[in-house]
Structures are given as structure tokens and as C-alpha cells.
Design a protein around this motif. Structure first.
Motif, PDB file in Angstrom:
ATOM      1  N   LYS A  11     -19.603  10.871  81.486  1.00 52.08           N
ATOM      2  CA  LYS A  11     -18.650  11.180  82.394  1.00 52.08           C
ATOM      3  C   LYS A  11     -17.281  10.888  81.998  1.00 52.08           C
ATOM      4  O   LYS A  11     -16.276  11.552  82.687  1.00 52.08           O
ATOM      5  N   GLU A  12     -16.903  10.373  80.976  1.00 48.74           N
ATOM      6  CA  GLU A  12     -15.778  10.079  80.131  1.00 48.74           C
ATOM      7  C   GLU A  12     -15.266  11.237  79.475  1.00 48.74           C
ATOM      8  O   GLU A  12     -13.963  11.114  78.976  1.00 48.74           O
ATOM      9  N   LYS A  13     -16.046  12.076  79.328  1.00 47.70           N
ATOM     10  CA  LYS A  13     -15.748  13.300  78.328  1.00 47.70           C
ATOM     11  C   LYS A  13     -14.996  14.228  79.116  1.00 47.70           C
ATOM     12  O   LYS A  13     -15.599  14.669  80.040  1.00 47.70           O
ATOM     13  N   LEU A  14     -13.755  14.766  78.706  1.00 45.20           N
ATOM     14  CA  LEU A  14     -13.259  15.755  79.326  1.00 45.20           C
ATOM     15  C   LEU A  14     -13.400  16.980  78.957  1.00 45.20           C
ATOM     16  O   LEU A  14     -13.383  17.482  77.796  1.00 45.20           O
ATOM     17  N   LYS A  15     -13.989  17.843  79.878  1.00 44.73           N
ATOM     18  CA  LYS A  15     -14.490  19.222  79.560  1.00 44.73           C
ATOM     19  C   LYS A  15     -13.740  20.217  80.676  1.00 44.73           C
ATOM     20  O   LYS A  15     -13.935  21.377  80.431  1.00 44.73           O
ATOM     21  N   SER A  16     -13.398  19.721  81.574  1.00 44.57           N
ATOM     22  CA  SER A  16     -12.708  20.474  82.845  1.00 44.57           C
ATOM     23  C   SER A  16     -11.264  21.459  82.303  1.00 44.57           C
ATOM     24  O   SER A  16     -10.461  20.892  81.913  1.00 44.57           O
ATOM     25  N   ARG A  17     -11.499  22.787  82.311  1.00 42.24           N
ATOM     26  CA  ARG A  17     -10.434  23.637  81.885  1.00 42.24           C
ATOM     27  C   ARG A  17      -9.240  23.483  82.702  1.00 42.24           C
ATOM     28  O   ARG A  17      -8.177  23.450  82.180  1.00 42.24           O
ATOM     29  N   LYS A  18      -9.310  23.111  83.952  1.00 40.95           N
ATOM     30  CA  LYS A  18      -8.307  23.154  84.693  1.00 40.95           C
ATOM     31  C   LYS A  18      -7.602  21.676  84.514  1.00 40.95           C
ATOM     32  O   LYS A  18      -6.329  21.924  84.658  1.00 40.95           O
ATOM     33  N   ILE A  19      -8.340  20.585  84.205  1.00 40.85           N
ATOM     34  CA  ILE A  19      -7.566  19.443  83.881  1.00 40.85           C
ATOM     35  C   ILE A  19      -6.883  19.642  82.637  1.00 40.85           C
ATOM     36  O   ILE A  19      -5.772  19.204  82.441  1.00 40.85           O
ATOM     37  N   ILE A  20      -7.485  20.301  81.628  1.00 38.04           N
ATOM     38  CA  ILE A  20      -7.106  20.344  80.452  1.00 38.04           C
ATOM     39  C   ILE A  20      -5.474  21.106  80.437  1.00 38.04           C
ATOM     40  O   ILE A  20      -4.832  20.819  79.858  1.00 38.04           O
ATOM     41  N   LYS A  21      -5.933  22.084  81.112  1.00 34.74           N
ATOM     42  CA  LYS A  21      -4.509  23.144  81.437  1.00 34.74           C
ATOM     43  C   LYS A  21      -3.351  22.343  82.019  1.00 34.74           C
ATOM     44  O   LYS A  21      -2.355  22.554  81.634  1.00 34.74           O
ATOM     45  N   TYR A  22      -3.674  21.647  82.953  1.00 30.10           N
ATOM     46  CA  TYR A  22      -2.942  20.663  83.547  1.00 30.10           C
ATOM     47  C   TYR A  22      -1.941  19.515  82.755  1.00 30.10           C
ATOM     48  O   TYR A  22      -0.795  19.328  82.935  1.00 30.10           O
ATOM     49  N   ILE A  23      -3.013  19.000  81.746  1.00 28.01           N
ATOM     50  CA  ILE A  23      -2.311  18.076  80.765  1.00 28.01           C
ATOM     51  C   ILE A  23      -1.457  18.748  80.117  1.00 28.01           C
ATOM     52  O   ILE A  23      -0.328  18.290  79.836  1.00 28.01           O
ATOM     53  N   PHE A  24      -1.461  19.940  79.524  1.00 30.81           N
ATOM     54  CA  PHE A  24      -0.669  20.632  78.686  1.00 30.81           C
ATOM     55  C   PHE A  24       0.466  21.074  79.416  1.00 30.81           C
ATOM     56  O   PHE A  24       1.726  21.310  78.712  1.00 30.81           O
ATOM     57  N   GLU A  25       0.220  21.412  80.750  1.00 30.77           N
ATOM     58  CA  GLU A  25       1.583  21.892  81.545  1.00 30.77           C
ATOM     59  C   GLU A  25       2.542  20.694  82.152  1.00 30.77           C
ATOM     60  O   GLU A  25       3.567  20.866  81.991  1.00 30.77           O
ATOM     61  N   GLN A  26       1.809  19.911  82.575  1.00 34.63           N
ATOM     62  CA  GLN A  26       2.738  18.597  83.207  1.00 34.63           C
ATOM     63  C   GLN A  26       2.719  17.532  82.665  1.00 34.63           C
ATOM     64  O   GLN A  26       3.234  16.518  83.143  1.00 34.63           O
ATOM     65  N   GLY A  27       1.703  17.319  81.481  1.00 31.38           N
ATOM     66  CA  GLY A  27       1.457  15.731  80.949  1.00 31.38           C
ATOM     67  C   GLY A  27       2.566  15.332  80.190  1.00 31.38           C
ATOM     68  O   GLY A  27       3.249  16.219  79.636  1.00 31.38           O
ATOM     69  N   GLU A  28       2.594  14.046  79.863  1.00 28.46           N
ATOM     70  CA  GLU A  28       3.440  13.502  78.851  1.00 28.46           C
ATOM     71  C   GLU A  28       2.797  13.339  77.805  1.00 28.46           C
ATOM     72  O   GLU A  28       1.592  13.530  77.513  1.00 28.46           O
ATOM     73  N   SER A  29       3.694  13.262  76.568  1.00 27.52           N
ATOM     74  CA  SER A  29       3.125  13.397  75.438  1.00 27.52           C
ATOM     75  C   SER A  29       3.553  12.339  74.328  1.00 27.52           C
ATOM     76  O   SER A  29       5.052  11.789  74.711  1.00 27.52           O
ATOM     77  N   ILE A  30       3.036  11.772  73.391  1.00 28.66           N
ATOM     78  CA  ILE A  30       3.399  10.751  72.639  1.00 28.66           C
ATOM     79  C   ILE A  30       2.806  11.062  71.173  1.00 28.66           C
ATOM     80  O   ILE A  30       1.794  11.717  71.124  1.00 28.66           O
ATOM     81  N   LYS A  31       3.530  10.735  70.300  1.00 32.51           N
ATOM     82  CA  LYS A  31       3.166  11.369  68.632  1.00 32.51           C
ATOM     83  C   LYS A  31       3.439  10.182  67.749  1.00 32.51           C
ATOM     84  O   LYS A  31       4.386   9.807  67.516  1.00 32.51           O
ATOM     85  N   THR A  32       2.359  10.093  66.893  1.00 28.03           N
ATOM     86  CA  THR A  32       2.443   9.546  65.460  1.00 28.03           C
ATOM     87  C   THR A  32       1.679  10.198  64.575  1.00 28.03           C
ATOM     88  O   THR A  32       0.445  10.268  64.752  1.00 28.03           O
ATOM     89  N   TYR A  33       2.317  10.726  63.431  1.00 26.94           N
ATOM     90  CA  TYR A  33       1.650  11.785  62.855  1.00 26.94           C
ATOM     91  C   TYR A  33       0.424  10.788  62.109  1.00 26.94           C
ATOM     92  O   TYR A  33       0.566   9.647  61.693  1.00 26.94           O
ATOM     93  N   PRO A  34      -0.722  11.396  62.006  1.00 29.17           N
ATOM     94  CA  PRO A  34      -1.152  13.006  62.484  1.00 29.17           C
ATOM     95  C   PRO A  34      -1.722  13.366  63.863  1.00 29.17           C
ATOM     96  O   PRO A  34      -2.373  14.219  63.848  1.00 29.17           O
ATOM     97  N   ILE A  35      -1.452  12.279  64.772  1.00 30.01           N
ATOM     98  CA  ILE A  35      -2.132  12.394  65.990  1.00 30.01           C
ATOM     99  C   ILE A  35      -1.013  12.867  67.205  1.00 30.01           C
ATOM    100  O   ILE A  35      -0.163  11.751  67.213  1.00 30.01           O
ATOM    101  N   LEU A  36      -1.309  13.438  68.011  1.00 28.17           N
ATOM    102  CA  LEU A  36      -0.629  13.833  69.265  1.00 28.17           C
ATOM    103  C   LEU A  36      -1.498  13.515  70.467  1.00 28.17           C
ATOM    104  O   LEU A  36      -2.623  14.158  70.556  1.00 28.17           O
ATOM    105  N   ILE A  37      -1.091  12.764  71.389  1.00 32.22           N
ATOM    106  CA  ILE A  37      -1.589  12.418  72.641  1.00 32.22           C
ATOM    107  C   ILE A  37      -0.960  13.005  73.557  1.00 32.22           C
ATOM    108  O   ILE A  37       0.261  12.912  73.973  1.00 32.22           O
ATOM    109  N   ARG A  38      -1.728  13.757  74.506  1.00 33.17           N
ATOM    110  CA  ARG A  38      -1.088  14.114  75.871  1.00 33.17           C
ATOM    111  C   ARG A  38      -2.029  13.774  77.074  1.00 33.17           C
ATOM    112  O   ARG A  38      -3.136  13.618  76.729  1.00 33.17           O
ATOM    113  N   TYR A  39      -1.357  13.273  77.980  1.00 34.12           N
ATOM    114  CA  TYR A  39      -2.148  12.687  79.241  1.00 34.12           C
ATOM    115  C   TYR A  39      -1.404  12.606  80.650  1.00 34.12           C
ATOM    116  O   TYR A  39      -0.074  13.074  80.767  1.00 34.12           O
ATOM    117  N   VAL A  40      -2.260  12.761  81.513  1.00 34.45           N
ATOM    118  CA  VAL A  40      -1.682  12.505  82.927  1.00 34.45           C
ATOM    119  C   VAL A  40      -2.376  11.294  83.507  1.00 34.45           C
ATOM    120  O   VAL A  40      -3.783  11.229  83.057  1.00 34.45           O
TER     121      VAL A  40
END
Length: 118
Positions: A11-40
Motif C-alpha cells: 500500500k505504500e508503493k506509489l503506482k498511480s500515474r495521476k499522483i505521479i503526474k501531480y507530484i511532478f507538476e505541483q510538488g516541491e523538490s529537494i536535492k542532494t547529489y545524486p538524489i532528487l526527491i519530489r513530494y506533495v
């Protein structure tokens, strides 16, 4: 009954294309090389997490799958930081590096990034 802390259930695995699309459109991001995290923030009782590794940077599926496995393991071990904050998030963890780093480095970076999530 509360879930054991160091698990990564289905249940914790993110599979929904709608939610993933929303994360990339509206979400915030934080980055430390070599990882980027986008979240809502989400309305669920648990966080949801997806991982991604670019095919452009790692041509062999074996390499991509190994890095994804390491990212999921790092999340599993450090997800207690998220559940202690009282809010739950939908998160995409992206590996943006061009070379593979060891598990220890990945764990450190995921640990620091999960601490930064608001």
C-alpha cells in the motif's frame, strides 16, 4: 494494530500515474547529489513512495534495478523520520547521478533528504 516500522508494504508503493503526474507538476523538490526527491502532502494514513532511475544514465536494466533496490531499502530504513512528523506525503525518489554510488552513500543522502521534507 500499528505496522512494524521497518517494512515497505504494497500500500505504500506509489503506482498511480495521476499522483505521479501531480507530484511532478505541483510538488516541491529537494536535492542532494545524486538524489532528487519530489513530494506533495497526501490525505492518506501512510506515506507513498516511488523510485526512478533514468535509462539515459544507466543503459543496463541490471544497473537500474540495483539502484532502485538500494533506494527502496534506504527509504525503508529511514521512513520513521516521515511518520514522526504527523503528516504523510506522496514521494518520488529520483536517482539523477551518472555513476553508481555505494549503499552507504545512498543511505546517507536519503536520510538527510527525508529529514528536510516539511
Amino acid at each position: 494494530m500499528p505496522e512494524p516500522l521497518f517494512t515497505y508494504p504494497k500500500k505504500e508503493k506509489l503506482k498511480s500515474r495521476k499522483i505521479i503526474k501531480y507530484i511532478f507538476e505541483q510538488g516541491e523538490s529537494i536535492k542532494t547529489y545524486p538524489i532528487l526527491i519530489r513530494y506533495v502532502e497526501n490525505d492518506l494514513e501512510y506515506p507513498q513512495v516511488g523510485v526512478s532511475v533514468s535509462k539515459r544514465n544507466f543503459k543496463n536494466a541490471v544497473d537500474r534495478n540495483r539502484i532502485k533496490r538500494q533506494l527502496r531499502e534506504a527509504y525503508r530504513l529511514h521512513k520513521g523520520q516521515l511518520t514522526n512528523k504527523g503528516k504523510n506525503h506522496s514521494i518520488m525518489i529520483l536517482y539523477i547521478g551518472k555513476t553508481h554510488l555505494g549503499s552507504e552513500k545512498i543511505h546517507k543522502v536519503v536520510h538527510t533528504l527525508l529529514n528536510e521534507i516539511k
